[in-house]
Design a protein around this motif. Structure first.
Motif, short mmCIF file in Angstrom:
data_model
loop_
_atom_site.label_atom_id
_atom_site.label_comp_id
_atom_site.label_asym_id
_atom_site.label_seq_id
_atom_site.Cartn_x
_atom_site.Cartn_y
_atom_site.Cartn_z
N LYS A 146 0.83 -1.20 0.00
CA LYS A 146 0.00 0.00 0.00
C LYS A 146 0.87 1.26 0.00
O LYS A 146 0.53 2.25 -0.66
N ALA A 147 1.97 1.20 0.73
CA ALA A 147 2.87 2.36 0.78
C ALA A 147 3.50 2.59 -0.59
O ALA A 147 3.65 3.73 -1.04
N VAL A 148 3.88 1.51 -1.27
CA VAL A 148 4.44 1.63 -2.62
C VAL A 148 3.39 2.21 -3.56
O VAL A 148 3.69 3.09 -4.38
N LEU A 149 2.15 1.73 -3.43
CA LEU A 149 1.07 2.22 -4.28
C LEU A 149 0.84 3.71 -4.07
O LEU A 149 0.69 4.47 -5.03
N ARG A 150 0.84 4.15 -2.81
CA ARG A 150 0.67 5.58 -2.53
C ARG A 150 1.81 6.39 -3.13
O ARG A 150 1.60 7.47 -3.70
N LEU A 151 3.03 5.86 -3.01
CA LEU A 151 4.20 6.57 -3.52
C LEU A 151 4.14 6.70 -5.04
O LEU A 151 4.38 7.78 -5.59
N LEU A 152 3.82 5.62 -5.73
CA LEU A 152 3.72 5.66 -7.19
C LEU A 152 2.63 6.63 -7.63
O LEU A 152 2.82 7.40 -8.57
N THR A 153 1.51 6.59 -6.93
CA THR A 153 0.40 7.49 -7.28
C THR A 153 0.81 8.94 -7.10
O THR A 153 0.52 9.80 -7.94
N GLN A 154 1.48 9.23 -6.00
CA GLN A 154 1.92 10.59 -5.73
C GLN A 154 2.90 11.07 -6.79
O GLN A 154 2.78 12.19 -7.31
N PHE A 155 3.85 10.22 -7.14
CA PHE A 155 4.83 10.61 -8.17
C PHE A 155 4.15 10.85 -9.51
O PHE A 155 4.38 11.87 -10.17
N LEU A 156 3.30 9.92 -9.94
CA LEU A 156 2.66 10.03 -11.25
C LEU A 156 1.74 11.23 -11.33
O LEU A 156 1.56 11.83 -12.40
N SER A 157 1.16 11.62 -10.20
CA SER A 157 0.27 12.77 -10.17
C SER A 157 1.04 14.08 -10.11
O SER A 157 0.85 14.99 -10.91
N VAL A 158 1.96 14.18 -9.15
CA VAL A 158 2.66 15.45 -8.89
C VAL A 158 3.67 15.78 -9.99
O VAL A 158 3.85 16.94 -10.34
N HIS A 159 4.32 14.76 -10.54
CA HIS A 159 5.42 15.01 -11.48
C HIS A 159 5.08 14.67 -12.93
O HIS A 159 5.98 14.51 -13.76
N SER A 160 3.79 14.59 -13.25
CA SER A 160 3.39 14.18 -14.60
C SER A 160 3.88 15.13 -15.70
O SER A 160 4.10 14.71 -16.83
N CYS A 233 2.92 -0.67 -13.04
CA CYS A 233 3.07 -1.22 -11.70
C CYS A 233 1.95 -0.73 -10.79
O CYS A 233 1.38 -1.50 -10.01
N ARG A 234 1.62 0.56 -10.89
CA ARG A 234 0.54 1.10 -10.08
C ARG A 234 -0.79 0.41 -10.40
O ARG A 234 -1.56 0.07 -9.51
N LYS A 235 -1.05 0.19 -11.68
CA LYS A 235 -2.28 -0.48 -12.09
C LYS A 235 -2.36 -1.88 -11.51
O LYS A 235 -3.40 -2.30 -11.00
N LYS A 236 -1.24 -2.60 -11.57
CA LYS A 236 -1.22 -3.96 -11.04
C LYS A 236 -1.46 -3.97 -9.54
O LYS A 236 -2.26 -4.77 -9.02
N LEU A 237 -0.79 -3.07 -8.82
CA LEU A 237 -0.97 -3.00 -7.37
C LEU A 237 -2.39 -2.57 -7.01
O LEU A 237 -2.96 -3.05 -6.03
N SER A 238 -2.98 -1.68 -7.82
CA SER A 238 -4.35 -1.23 -7.59
C SER A 238 -5.33 -2.39 -7.73
O SER A 238 -6.26 -2.54 -6.93
N GLU A 239 -5.12 -3.20 -8.76
CA GLU A 239 -6.00 -4.35 -8.97
C GLU A 239 -5.88 -5.35 -7.83
O GLU A 239 -6.88 -5.91 -7.37
N GLU A 240 -4.66 -5.56 -7.36
CA GLU A 240 -4.45 -6.47 -6.23
C GLU A 240 -5.11 -5.92 -4.96
O GLU A 240 -5.72 -6.67 -4.20
N GLU A 241 -5.00 -4.60 -4.77
CA GLU A 241 -5.59 -3.98 -3.59
C GLU A 241 -7.11 -4.07 -3.64
O GLU A 241 -7.77 -4.31 -2.63
N GLU A 242 -7.68 -3.89 -4.84
CA GLU A 242 -9.13 -3.97 -4.99
C GLU A 242 -9.63 -5.37 -4.67
O GLU A 242 -10.64 -5.55 -3.98
N GLU A 243 -8.93 -6.39 -5.14
CA GLU A 243 -9.31 -7.77 -4.85
C GLU A 243 -9.23 -8.05 -3.36
O GLU A 243 -10.05 -8.76 -2.79
N HIS A 244 -8.22 -7.47 -2.73
CA HIS A 244 -8.00 -7.72 -1.31
C HIS A 244 -9.06 -7.06 -0.44
O HIS A 244 -9.59 -7.66 0.50
N THR A 245 -9.37 -5.81 -0.74
CA THR A 245 -10.33 -5.07 0.10
C THR A 245 -11.77 -5.42 -0.23
O THR A 245 -12.65 -5.35 0.62
#
Length: 312
Positions: A146-160, A233-245
C-alpha cells in the motif's frame, strides 16, 4: 532516542524515513531548514540528517543555526553532490559527516555504525544499474504494498508534467529552472530505483552546467518509458488492492475514498461528499465500477475530470 530527517521533497523524505526506520530508528521529519531549526530547538535528537539543497534556507545554514543551541548533536549532510570535508561551508556549519543521495543502505549502515552499535539483518536484493524501475528494491525498503502504491500514485500525479516543463525551460534558455527540475528528478528517481532515469538525469544536469543539452532526447525517451513502467506497476498494485479489500457498496467506497483524500486531496473528498446523493441515485453499475476502480487506484485526477460524466 529520536533522529531528525530533513528534506524538502515529500517523496524523497518518505523513502529516506522508511530506510532509517528499517534500521530500527525512531524518525521525526522536517520539510525545510527552518522547520528543522525549530524542531531541534524544541527537543533533543540523537542525530540530524540534513538535506543541503533546499530553498529559502539551505542545509548548511540550518545546521549552523542548530549548532548554536545543540553543539554536540551529529549533523549529517545529504546531497547528490560530493561534499569535501575541508569545504568552507562544511566546516562552518559543523557537519559531522555526509551521505550521497540517493541514499544507499550499505552507506547508511556504515555511517550509523560509527555512532551506534547495530545488528543489521542482510535483506539485500539483486540490483541492476540499468533498470527502468525495480519494484523489488523499492518494496525491500518500504515493506508495504500500500505504501508503494501511494508513492507511485503521488509521483505520477505530482510530477506528470516535469518532462514537458523541462523541455520548455531548455528551449527557452531557462537553465536554472531546468536544473531545478532535474535536481528533483535525480533525487526521486534514485530513491525509487529508476536507475536509467537517474543516470540520464545526472548526465543532462552536468551538460547544462556546460551550456549544452545533448542528452535531452535520451532523457525524454527514458522518462516516457519510466512513466509507463511506473503506471503499469501502479495499475497492477491497484488491482491487487481492490481484490484484497473487496469494495462492494457505497458506504465502504465512501469511507475508503475519504480516508485516502486525507493524505492527498481534501477538496476532492468535499466535492465527493457534495455529490454523493446524486451519485447514488443516478449512477449505473458500469459507472459505479469505473468510480470504484479510480478510488482503489488513487486516481483522483480522473475522478475530478469525470465527475459530471459519472452521473449524467
Amino acid at each position: 532516542m529520536e533522529f531528525l530527517l530533513t528534506d524538502d521533497n515529500e517523496i524523497t523524505l518518505e523513502i529516506e524515513k522508511l530506510m532509517l526506520e528499517s534500521c530500527g530508528l525512531a524518525v521525526v521529519t522536517a520539510q525545510s531548514g527552518a522547520e528543522a531549526v525549530r524542531l531541534a530547538s524544541e527537543k533533543q535528537f540523537f542525530m540530524i540528517f540534513m538535506d543541503i539543497h533546499m530553498p529559502e534556507m539551505d542545509g548548511f545554514r540550518a545546521s549552523e543555526l542548530i549548532r548554536e543551541k545543540c553543539p554536540n548533536v551529529p549533523v549529517i549532510a545529504l546531497s547528490a553532490d560530493e561534499i569535501a570535508s575541508d569545504a568552507p561551508e562544511y566546516i562552518k556549519s559543523g557537519m559531522s559527516g555526509s551521505l550521497l543521495k540517493p541514499l544507499q543502505m550499505d552507506d547508511l549502515k556504515e555511517l550509523l555504525n560509527r555512532f551506534l552499535v547495530l545488528d543489521f539483518t542482510d535483506e539485500s536484493v539483486e540490483s541492476s544499474d540499468d533498470s527502468l524501475f525495480c519494484y523489488e528494491e523499492l518494496f525491500a525498503v518500504m515493506k508495504d504494498k500500500k505504501a508503494v502504491l501511494r508513492l507511485l500514485t503521488q509521483f505520477l500525479s505530482v510530477h506528470s508534467r516535469d518532462c514537458e516543463m523541462l523541455n520548455a525551460h531548455i528551449i527557452n534558455g531557462e537553465v536554472i529552472s531546468a536544473r531545478e527540475i532535474l535536481h528533483n528528478v535525480i533525487g526521486i528517481s534514485g530513491n525509487m530505483f529508476c536507475k536509467r532515469l537517474y543516470h540520464v538525469s545526472g548526465r543532462l544536469s552536468d551538460e547544462l552546467k556546460r551550456g549544452v543539452s545533448d542528452s535531452l532526447v535520451s532523457f525524454t525517451e527514458v522518462w516516457n518509458d519510466t512513466f509507463k513502467a511506473l503506471s503499469e506497476c501502479r495499475k497492477k498494485l491497484s488491482e491487487e488492492e481492490e481484490e484484497h479489500t473487496g469494495l462492494a457498496d457505497w458506504k465502504s467506497l465512501r469511507d475508503n475514498f475519504n480516508s485516502l483524500c486525507e493524505d492527498f486531496d481534501v477538496s476532492a473528498a468535499e466535492l465527493f461528499a457534495e455529490n454523493i446523493e446524486v451519485f447514488e441515485e443516478n449512477m449505473t453499475p458500469v459507472k459505479f465500477e469505473q468510480l470504484k476502480n479510480a478510488v482503489s487506484g488513487y486516481d483522483f485526477p480522473w475522478i475530478t475530470d469525470n465527475m459530471e460524466a459519472l452521473y449524467v
